[in-house]
Design a protein around this motif. Structure first.
Motif, mmCIF file in Angstrom:
data_model
loop_
_atom_site.group_PDB
_atom_site.id
_atom_site.type_symbol
_atom_site.label_atom_id
_atom_site.label_comp_id
_atom_site.label_asym_id
_atom_site.label_seq_id
_atom_site.Cartn_x
_atom_site.Cartn_y
_atom_site.Cartn_z
ATOM 1 N N ALA A 131 0.818 -1.212 0.000
ATOM 2 C CA ALA A 131 0.000 0.000 0.000
ATOM 3 C C ALA A 131 0.853 1.263 0.000
ATOM 4 O O ALA A 131 0.438 2.304 -0.527
ATOM 5 C CB ALA A 131 -0.936 0.006 1.212
ATOM 6 N N GLY A 132 2.044 1.174 0.553
ATOM 7 C CA GLY A 132 2.919 2.338 0.594
ATOM 8 C C GLY A 132 3.986 2.338 -0.465
ATOM 9 O O GLY A 132 4.927 3.124 -0.408
ATOM 10 N N HIS A 133 3.865 1.463 -1.472
ATOM 11 C CA HIS A 133 4.890 1.352 -2.511
ATOM 12 C C HIS A 133 4.278 1.698 -3.869
ATOM 13 O O HIS A 133 3.187 1.250 -4.185
ATOM 14 C CB HIS A 133 5.433 -0.069 -2.543
ATOM 15 N N PRO A 134 4.930 2.496 -4.710
ATOM 16 C CA PRO A 134 6.213 3.137 -4.445
ATOM 17 C C PRO A 134 6.025 4.392 -3.621
ATOM 18 O O PRO A 134 5.011 5.074 -3.773
ATOM 19 C CB PRO A 134 6.720 3.493 -5.847
ATOM 20 N N PRO A 135 6.933 4.734 -2.715
ATOM 21 C CA PRO A 135 6.754 5.925 -1.888
ATOM 22 C C PRO A 135 6.797 7.179 -2.743
ATOM 23 O O PRO A 135 7.667 7.312 -3.603
ATOM 24 C CB PRO A 135 7.947 5.876 -0.931
ATOM 25 N N PRO A 143 3.592 13.460 -11.500
ATOM 26 C CA PRO A 143 2.963 13.118 -12.779
ATOM 27 C C PRO A 143 1.714 12.273 -12.557
ATOM 28 O O PRO A 143 1.647 11.466 -11.618
ATOM 29 C CB PRO A 143 4.064 12.330 -13.503
ATOM 30 N N GLU A 144 0.723 12.461 -13.418
ATOM 31 C CA GLU A 144 -0.536 11.737 -13.266
ATOM 32 C C GLU A 144 -0.330 10.232 -13.326
ATOM 33 O O GLU A 144 -0.988 9.471 -12.611
ATOM 34 C CB GLU A 144 -1.518 12.172 -14.360
ATOM 35 N N SER A 145 0.591 9.781 -14.185
ATOM 36 C CA SER A 145 0.850 8.347 -14.294
ATOM 37 C C SER A 145 1.388 7.773 -12.985
ATOM 38 O O SER A 145 1.031 6.665 -12.575
ATOM 39 C CB SER A 145 1.847 8.084 -15.429
ATOM 40 N N GLU A 146 2.256 8.535 -12.301
ATOM 41 C CA GLU A 146 2.805 8.068 -11.028
ATOM 42 C C GLU A 146 1.743 8.062 -9.945
ATOM 43 O O GLU A 146 1.713 7.175 -9.087
ATOM 44 C CB GLU A 146 3.985 8.953 -10.625
ATOM 45 N N VAL A 147 0.868 9.042 -9.983
ATOM 46 C CA VAL A 147 -0.230 9.081 -9.012
ATOM 47 C C VAL A 147 -1.151 7.879 -9.200
ATOM 48 O O VAL A 147 -1.563 7.227 -8.238
ATOM 49 C CB VAL A 147 -1.019 10.393 -9.150
ATOM 50 N N ASN A 148 -1.492 7.564 -10.456
ATOM 51 C CA ASN A 148 -2.362 6.421 -10.730
ATOM 52 C C ASN A 148 -1.713 5.112 -10.308
ATOM 53 O O ASN A 148 -2.383 4.210 -9.786
ATOM 54 C CB ASN A 148 -2.701 6.381 -12.223
ATOM 55 N N LEU A 149 -0.398 4.990 -10.544
ATOM 56 C CA LEU A 149 0.306 3.782 -10.130
ATOM 57 C C LEU A 149 0.294 3.639 -8.618
ATOM 58 O O LEU A 149 0.095 2.535 -8.090
ATOM 59 C CB LEU A 149 1.754 3.827 -10.635
ATOM 60 N N ARG A 161 -2.000 4.755 -6.651
ATOM 61 C CA ARG A 161 -3.363 4.370 -6.259
ATOM 62 C C ARG A 161 -3.587 2.881 -6.450
ATOM 63 O O ARG A 161 -4.246 2.227 -5.634
ATOM 64 C CB ARG A 161 -4.373 5.172 -7.077
ATOM 65 N N VAL A 162 -3.034 2.323 -7.537
ATOM 66 C CA VAL A 162 -3.186 0.888 -7.786
ATOM 67 C C VAL A 162 -2.500 0.089 -6.682
ATOM 68 O O VAL A 162 -3.064 -0.869 -6.137
ATOM 69 C CB VAL A 162 -2.606 0.516 -9.160
ATOM 70 N N TYR A 163 -1.290 0.485 -6.342
ATOM 71 C CA TYR A 163 -0.582 -0.188 -5.254
ATOM 72 C C TYR A 163 -1.362 -0.081 -3.949
ATOM 73 O O TYR A 163 -1.442 -1.046 -3.174
ATOM 74 C CB TYR A 163 0.815 0.421 -5.072
ATOM 75 N N TRP A 164 -1.927 1.086 -3.702
ATOM 76 C CA TRP A 164 -2.676 1.284 -2.462
ATOM 77 C C TRP A 164 -3.906 0.378 -2.418
ATOM 78 O O TRP A 164 -4.202 -0.240 -1.390
ATOM 79 C CB TRP A 164 -3.101 2.742 -2.327
#
Length: 223
Positions: free
Chosen positions: A7-11, A24-30, A32-35
């Motif tokens: 849930a906390g990866h990637p920090p 970046p939006e792509s990093e934010v979405n990634l 969210r997926v991990y979370w």
């Protein structure tokens, strides 16, 4: 613990730099997926914890939960890039030793109590003393946290008024979370006993209002 690590990866890089709050939006979405995946694993793990209480004594199952802190050594280093220190190893070794001692000397019997026996346990003198001590500890931690947060808000985090209390501030959050969360094991075990006893006895859903009180207490501890 793996679920929390996922849930906390990637920090987020914002926590590393403390200076850039745009991602970046792509990093934010990634992230969210991990979370979401991590949160799903937490839910599944909690269901397995609840099931484990049906097959083992609470005095055995509860201490084994501390093994998540042992697993944290590997997950924190491999997934989050945290540095493993000597203090981490010593503290984790003490936790592991305490877990082994608790499980070794705890009762391994898992006798299913009757519905009336479960409710009577909540009226014993030792439980009333226990719950009074828990409420006192929670109240002290909560009042202490609020007092320290007022000092932090008025004088700042780097002020000489706050700095002596900084360690207690962090520690009190962990104590408060641990004490409240630990009650979920007690209430989950009670629900397990009630559900198992109701299979051959009276149906608790229509005959015992106390079942809903215990379920509400469990929900309050985990929410």
């Amino acid at each position: 613990n793996l679920a929390v690590a996922i849930a906390g990866h990637p920090p987020p890089r914002t926590f590393r730099s403390n200076c850039n709050f745009s991602l970046p939006e792509s990093e934010v979405n990634l992230f969210r997926v991990y979370w979401l995946v991590g949160f799903g694993c937490i839910v599944v793990g909690s269901l397995f914890d609840f099931a484990a209480l049906a097959f083992g004594a609470q005095s055995v199952v509860a201490p084994l939960g501390s093994l998540t802190l042992v697993a944290n050594l590997g997950f924190a280093q491999l997934m989050h890039g945290e540095t493993l220190t000597r203090n981490d190893c010593v503290a984790t070794s003490l936790i592991l030793l305490g877990c082994l001692l608790s499980v070794s000397f705890a009762t391994h019997k898992n006798e299913i109590a009757s519905i009336d026996d479960v409710f009577e346990l909540y009226m014993t003198e030792r439980f009333l003393l226990y719950i009074a001590a828990v409420h006192l500890l929670i109240s002290v931690c909560f009042i202490g946290i609020k007092h320290i947060e007022r000092i932090e808000a008025n004088f700042g985090r780097k002020s000489h008024q706050y700095l002596p209390l900084a360690k207690f501030h962090r520690f009190s959050y962990a104590v408060l979370s641990g004490v409240v969360g630990a009650q979920s094991v007690l209430f989950a075990k009670s629900l397990n006993e009630l559900l198992l006893a109701s299979i051959t006895g009276p149906k608790i859903f229509v005959s015992y209002f106390g079942f809903y009180l215990i379920a509400a207490a469990l929900f309050a501890c985990i929410s």
